[in-house]
Design an enzyme around this catalytic site. Structure first.
Site, mmCIF file in Angstrom:
data_model
loop_
_atom_site.group_PDB
_atom_site.id
_atom_site.type_symbol
_atom_site.label_atom_id
_atom_site.label_comp_id
_atom_site.label_asym_id
_atom_site.label_seq_id
_atom_site.Cartn_x
_atom_site.Cartn_y
_atom_site.Cartn_z
ATOM 1 N N THR A 54 0.825 -1.208 0.000
ATOM 2 C CA THR A 54 0.000 0.000 0.000
ATOM 3 C C THR A 54 0.855 1.253 0.000
ATOM 4 O OG1 THR A 54 -1.659 -1.189 1.296
ATOM 5 C CG2 THR A 54 -1.834 1.202 1.231
ATOM 6 N N THR A 55 1.907 1.270 0.825
ATOM 7 C CA THR A 55 2.766 2.444 0.970
ATOM 8 C C THR A 55 3.490 2.778 -0.322
ATOM 9 O OG1 THR A 55 3.037 1.890 3.302
ATOM 10 C CG2 THR A 55 4.629 3.425 2.393
ATOM 11 N N TYR B 138 -13.430 -3.864 -0.874
ATOM 12 C CA TYR B 138 -14.584 -3.354 -1.622
ATOM 13 C C TYR B 138 -15.715 -4.379 -1.726
ATOM 14 C CZ TYR B 138 -17.323 -0.657 -4.959
ATOM 15 O OH TYR B 138 -18.333 0.040 -5.573
ATOM 16 N N TYR C 276 -2.618 -10.227 5.107
ATOM 17 C CA TYR C 276 -2.612 -8.813 5.473
ATOM 18 C C TYR C 276 -4.035 -8.385 5.807
ATOM 19 C CZ TYR C 276 -1.671 -3.735 4.882
ATOM 20 O OH TYR C 276 -1.556 -2.380 5.059
ATOM 21 N N ARG D 170 -8.829 -0.110 5.345
ATOM 22 C CA ARG D 170 -8.759 0.017 3.887
ATOM 23 C C ARG D 170 -9.667 -0.968 3.161
ATOM 24 N NH1 ARG D 170 -4.671 3.220 1.861
ATOM 25 N NH2 ARG D 170 -3.069 3.891 3.335
ATOM 26 N N LYS E 99 0.217 -9.907 8.661
ATOM 27 C CA LYS E 99 0.424 -8.503 9.019
ATOM 28 C C LYS E 99 -0.909 -8.007 9.564
ATOM 29 C CE LYS E 99 1.498 -3.925 7.142
ATOM 30 N NZ LYS E 99 1.773 -3.112 5.911
ATOM 31 N N ILE F 19 5.847 -4.795 10.100
ATOM 32 C CA ILE F 19 6.078 -4.269 8.750
ATOM 33 C C ILE F 19 5.757 -2.788 8.851
ATOM 34 C CG2 ILE F 19 5.358 -4.275 6.338
ATOM 35 C CD1 ILE F 19 4.894 -7.283 6.607
#
Length: 297
Positions: A46-47, A109, A135, A140, A164, A206
């Protein structure tokens, strides 16, 4: 699985002023975090603003990081999405060449049920040629991967090696740690609660802030793993204001501001993200100038 104990960093994608990928800055970033003592690198998460990168740009980012790393640290590749068949299609030997594991986000989503999340990761586990780190990031994805689902996957599929956990819920993380298989890694996805999670039995983090203050944050996590609590919390409380600030107006806008101050890269982000405002930029600048000598980074 010791390769993924300690501090992993979710690398940003540096951009030039015209928003093209800045290869030289990415090489500097990789060397900066390796020299800072982190244990592994996470690529195209994502980052990294990976949702705004073209297929060709993703290949360039992967190639640049692999070459800059020169085999020094394990590499984890972000491979996830809300289309199960599409994720599986990415799990080819060519696409994963040079990577030691994948980090795969829970479907977003669509808002699947817990059974849908289980079936999604079951399909990935049966297809992936490398180990998988789950994750969970409900902020999100709009759905929470519950401990029962995670433990079911961890128990049934030996190539699902960890998670994560970024729900921001220490109680949920502790429930996972209490009941997990011995060799399953619970990794913090939240910099602010990484130390408490490690002290509760987690495997590390992380991190986002860890690519700015790589030496300090990786030391913090190692001290936590060694149960040197007072020293670890000393670093935590020193870094805590910066952790708040880098997420205040979105990730990775905040950490890119830090990295610009360290002369590693420009603070450019791609729309729909925008730079931090002038007030936050001044506060970040003040923190970095007051607490760290930039020449040492």
């Amino acid at each position: 699985m010791q390769a993924f104990v300690g501090t992993g960093v979710a690398l940003v994608t540096p951009f030039k002023n015209d928003t093209s990928v800045d290869v030289a800055a990415l090489e500097r970033l990789v060397n900066h975090v390796i020299e800072g003592g982190v244990e592994y690198l996470v690529v195209l998460g994502t980052t990294a603003e990976s949702v705004t990168l073209s297929k060709e740009e993703k290949e360039l980012v992967k190639k640049t990081i692999i070459e800059a790393n020169q085999g020094r640290l394990p590499l984890v590749l972000g491979v996830g999405g809300n289309h199960t068949a599409g994720v599986i299609a990415e799990l080819t030997a060519d696409n994963l060449k040079g990577f030691d594991a994948i980090l795969s986000v829970s479907p977003f989503y669509n808002k699947p049920t817990q059974e849908g999340i289980y079936q999604h990761f079951k399909s990935i586990a049966l297809s992936s040629p490398v180990p998988i780190i789950l994750y969970n990031v409900p902020g999100r994805t709009a759905s929470n991967m519950l401990p029962a689902t995670v433990l079911r996957l961890a128990t049934e599929f030996p190539n699902i090696i960890g998670i994560k956990e970024a729900a921001g819920d220490l109680v949920q993380a502790m429930e996972l740690i209490k009941d997990k298989p011995d060799d399953f890694l619970v990794i913090s996805g939240d910099d602010m609660i990484a130390l408490p999670l490690v002290l509760a039995g987690g495997a590390g983090v992380i991190s986002v802030i860890g690519q700015g203050f790589a030496r300090e944050f990786s030391d913090l996590i190692r001290l936590g793993l060694a149960r040197e609590v007072d020293r670890a919390f000393g670093i935590h409380y020193q870094l805590a204001p910066s952790i708040d600030m880098i997420f205040e107006q979105g990730n990775p806008a905040g950490i890119k501001e830090v990295l610009q101050l360290m002369d590693i890269m420009k603070n450019t982000v791609r729309l729909p993200l925008v730079n931090v405002n002038e007030d936050l930029a001044k506060r970040i600048n003040s923190f970095v100038a007051k607490n760290y000598k930039l020449a040492n980074h």
